[in-house]
Design a protein around this motif. Structure first.
Motif, PDB file in Angstrom:
ATOM      1  N   VAL A 117       2.061  10.494   2.869  1.00 33.22           N
ATOM      2  CA  VAL A 117       3.208  11.270   2.407  1.00 33.22           C
ATOM      3  C   VAL A 117       3.296  11.293   0.886  1.00 33.22           C
ATOM      4  N   VAL A 118       2.819  10.230   0.224  1.00 34.44           N
ATOM      5  CA  VAL A 118       2.822  10.209  -1.242  1.00 34.44           C
ATOM      6  C   VAL A 118       1.878  11.283  -1.779  1.00 34.44           C
TER       7      VAL A 118
ATOM      8  N   GLN B 177      12.001  16.050   4.695  1.00 32.40           N
ATOM      9  CA  GLN B 177      11.371  16.146   6.018  1.00 32.40           C
ATOM     10  C   GLN B 177      10.808  14.790   6.437  1.00 32.40           C
ATOM     11  N   HIS B 178      10.157  14.106   5.502  1.00 32.64           N
ATOM     12  CA  HIS B 178       9.633  12.767   5.808  1.00 32.64           C
ATOM     13  C   HIS B 178      10.771  11.787   6.043  1.00 32.64           C
TER      14      HIS B 178
ATOM     15  N   LEU C 235       0.824  -1.212   0.000  1.00 31.43           N
ATOM     16  CA  LEU C 235       0.000   0.000   0.000  1.00 31.43           C
ATOM     17  C   LEU C 235       0.855   1.258   0.000  1.00 31.43           C
ATOM     18  N   TYR C 236       2.110   1.140  -0.403  1.00 37.53           N
ATOM     19  CA  TYR C 236       3.002   2.288  -0.370  1.00 37.53           C
ATOM     20  C   TYR C 236       2.466   3.485  -1.170  1.00 37.53           C
TER      21      TYR C 236
ATOM     22  N   LEU D  63       3.494  14.616  -1.384  1.00 39.93           N
ATOM     23  CA  LEU D  63       4.532  14.825  -2.382  1.00 39.93           C
ATOM     24  C   LEU D  63       3.923  15.158  -3.741  1.00 39.93           C
ATOM     25  N   GLN D  64       2.844  14.487  -4.111  1.00 41.93           N
ATOM     26  CA  GLN D  64       2.193  14.788  -5.387  1.00 41.93           C
ATOM     27  C   GLN D  64       1.689  16.229  -5.412  1.00 41.93           C
ATOM     28  N   ARG D  65       1.110  16.676  -4.304  1.00 44.78           N
ATOM     29  CA  ARG D  65       0.627  18.060  -4.245  1.00 44.78           C
ATOM     30  C   ARG D  65       1.794  19.051  -4.298  1.00 44.78           C
ATOM     31  N   ALA D  66       2.916  18.695  -3.657  1.00 43.22           N
ATOM     32  CA  ALA D  66       4.092  19.570  -3.697  1.00 43.22           C
ATOM     33  C   ALA D  66       4.666  19.648  -5.110  1.00 43.22           C
TER      34      ALA D  66
END
Length: 408
Positions: free
Chosen positions: A279-280, A374-375, A273-274, A283-286
Motif C-alpha cells: 500500500v505504501v 480505501q486502504h 517493514l511498514y 500511495l507513492q505512485r498516487a
C-alpha cells in the motif's frame, strides 16, 4: 500498596479487556469523512462559526477513534501498566516523568494520550490550512495525514513518544522551508519539548532543519547583492548564530542518550517493514500521479519547477524516503532507518500539501487520498473483524469496558 496483577513479561502484552468492534470503528471513520466534507462546505459558503464547529466535531471524532483503536497495542498496555505498578519501566524521558500524574487520570491512560497526540496532528494540519487560506481542504488534509500508511508506526502502532517529538518540530520545519512564519517562542518551546520527548530528537532535529540548506545559495546571492553594512550585517545574522548555538547545546545534552539508543538499536534484530508494504508503493505512485496531473493542468514549465525551492525540497525528501526503503530492503542499518521512516514521511506529506497549494492544484489530492481512505476502510477497519484480540497486540482491538472498569 496492593501487589500488581499478573502481567506478561514479553510481547504481546495485551491479554484481556479487548474486543472486536469493526462496525463501531467504521461508523467513526465515516463520521470523520462526513465532517471533512462539512468543513469543506462551510468554508465554501463562508460560514466561519459553522466551520469551527465542524472542525471541533472532526477533532473530537479523531480523539475518540484513536483512543479506542490504540488500546490493543503492546506499548500502550505495557506503559499503562508500568506507570502505576513499576514506574522504573515507564517511559524514561523527562517529559513523560512530569506527565505521569496526568496520564494516570486520562481515560484509558496511554491510549487516551495517543488519541490526544493523533488529534494534535490533525489540529496542526487544520491550523496550517487556515494559515494558508485553504480552509476548505483542512479536513481532507488532516485525514491524509492521520490515516496515511506512511505514518503507520506513529499513529497506527502507537509510537506515541516519537510521534509527539516529531510533531513538536513541525514549526521549525515550516520555518526552515519558508512555508510559514511561526512565532519564535513557539519554535523554542517546540524544540525543547521535543528534546525531552524522545531520544530520536538528535536525528529528527537535523532533518527538520535541513530545508534551510536549500536556501543557502539564495541567501548567499542576496548577501552579495546587498552593500556591506559592517555591524548591520552582523546584527542580521546574530539570531541565526544564537539559534545554531542553542541547537548545538541541545544536541550535546541529548547526544549521550541518543548514542546509547543508537547502539541498542544496532544490536537489536528487530525492525519494522511498514515502508515496504504494497500500500505504501501504491500511495507513492498516487502522489506522483497527482504531481504529474497538476503539472499538465497548470502547464508548468519543467525548468521553472526545477528552480523552485519547494519542488527541490519535495524531490529531496521523496528520494530520502526511497533511500530508507532501500536500506530496509537491503538490511543496511534497517534497525535505525526503519525508525526514521515515519518522521521523514510526515515532512514529505507536508511538502506535498504545500506544493499542491502553491500551484493551486488542490483537487489533485484525490489520488493519494483515495488510496489512503480505501486502504483505511478495507485493509484496516473491516479486516479487524478477523483479529484475534486478546491473543496478540493489534491496532483496532478496542476496550471491552468503560475507562473506570479497566484493571491495570
Amino acid at each position: 500498596m496492593p501487589s500488581p496483577p499478573p502481567f506478561p513479561l514479553v510481547a504481546p502484552f495485551r491479554i484481556d479487556q479487548v474486543t472486536q468492534a469493526p462496525q463501531l470503528m467504521a461508523a467513526l471513520f465515516w463520521a470523520q469523512v462526513a465532517m471533512a466534507l462539512a468543513i469543506q462546505l462551510t468554508a465554501v459558503l463562508q460560514r466561519p462559526r459553522l466551520w469551527w464547529a465542524a472542525v471541533g466535531l472532526f477533532l473530537g471524532l479523531i480523539l475518540i477513534f484513536f483512543t479506542l483503536a490504540s488500546w490493543g497495542n503492546s506499548d500502550t498496555t505495557r506503559f499503562s501498566h508500568a506507570l502505576q505498578w513499576d514506574p522504573a519501566l515507564s517511559p524514561p524521558e523527562l517529559l513523560w516523568v512530569v506527565l505521569r500524574p496526568l496520564i494516570l487520570v486520562l481515560p484509558y491512560r496511554m491510549a487516551g494520550l495517543h488519541g490526544l497526540i493523533a488529534t494534535g496532528f490533525a489540529l496542526a494540519i487544520v491550523l496550517l490550512a487556515r494559515g494558508w487560506r485553504a480552509q476548505a481542504w483542512a479536513g481532507w488534509w488532516a485525514l491524509l495525514i492521520c490515516c496515511s500508511p506512511l505514518l503507520r508506526g506513529f499513529l497506527q502502532n502507537a509510537h506515541s513518544r516519537q510521534a509527539l517529538a516529531t510533531l513538536l518540530l513541525l514549526p521549525l520545519f515550516l520555518q526552515s522551508a519558508r512555508l510559514s512564519q511561526p512565532p519564535r517562542s513557539l519554535l523554542g518551546v517546540g524544540v525543547v519539548l521535543s528534546a525531552l520527548s524522545h531520544n530520536t530528537f538528535v536525528w529528527n532535529l537535523p532533518i527538520s532543519f535541513s530545508p534551510w540548506l536549500v536556501r543557502l545559495p539564495e541567501l548567499a546571492a542576496r548577501r552579495r547583492d546587498q552593500p556591506s553594512g559592517g555591524q548591520v550585517g552582523w546584527r542580521r545574522w546574530l539570531p541565526w548564530f544564537l539559534l545554531a548555538g542553542a541547537l548545538l547545546v541541545l544536541l550535546a545534552l541529548v547526544a549521550p542518550a541518543a548514542l546509547q539508543r543508537f547502539l541498542d538499536y544496532s544490536n537489536d534484530d528487530y525492525y519494522n517493514l511498514y515502508p515496504l508494504r504494497p500500500v505504501v508503493g501504491r500511495l507513492q505512485r498516487a502522489m506522483a500521479l497527482g504531481l504529474v496531473v497538476a503539472c499538465v493542468q497548470r502547464r508548468l514549465d519543467p525548468r521553472m519547477l526545477l528552480r523552485c525551492s519547494l519542488t527541490q525540497l519535495l524531490l529531496a525528501f521523496g528520494l530520502f524516503y526511497m533511500g530508507i526503503q532501500a536500506s530496509i530492503e537491503q538490511h543496511w542499518l534497517a534497525q535505525i532507518t526503519s525508525r526514521l521512516a515515519d518522521g521523514v514521511a510526515f515532512f514529505l506529506l507536508i511538502l506535498y500539501l504545500a506544493w499542491l497549494h502553491r500551484y493551486r492544484a488542490h483537487w489533485c489530492l484525490i489520488f493519494p487520498l483515495w488510496v489512503t481512505l480505501q486502504h483505511w476502510l478495507d485493509g484496516r477497519i473491516l479486516r479487524s473483524a478477523f483479529y484475534a484480540c486478546g491473543q496478540n497486540d493489534e491496532f483496532l482491538c478496542v476496550p471491552d469496558r468503560w475507562p473506570w472498569q479497566v484493571r491495570y
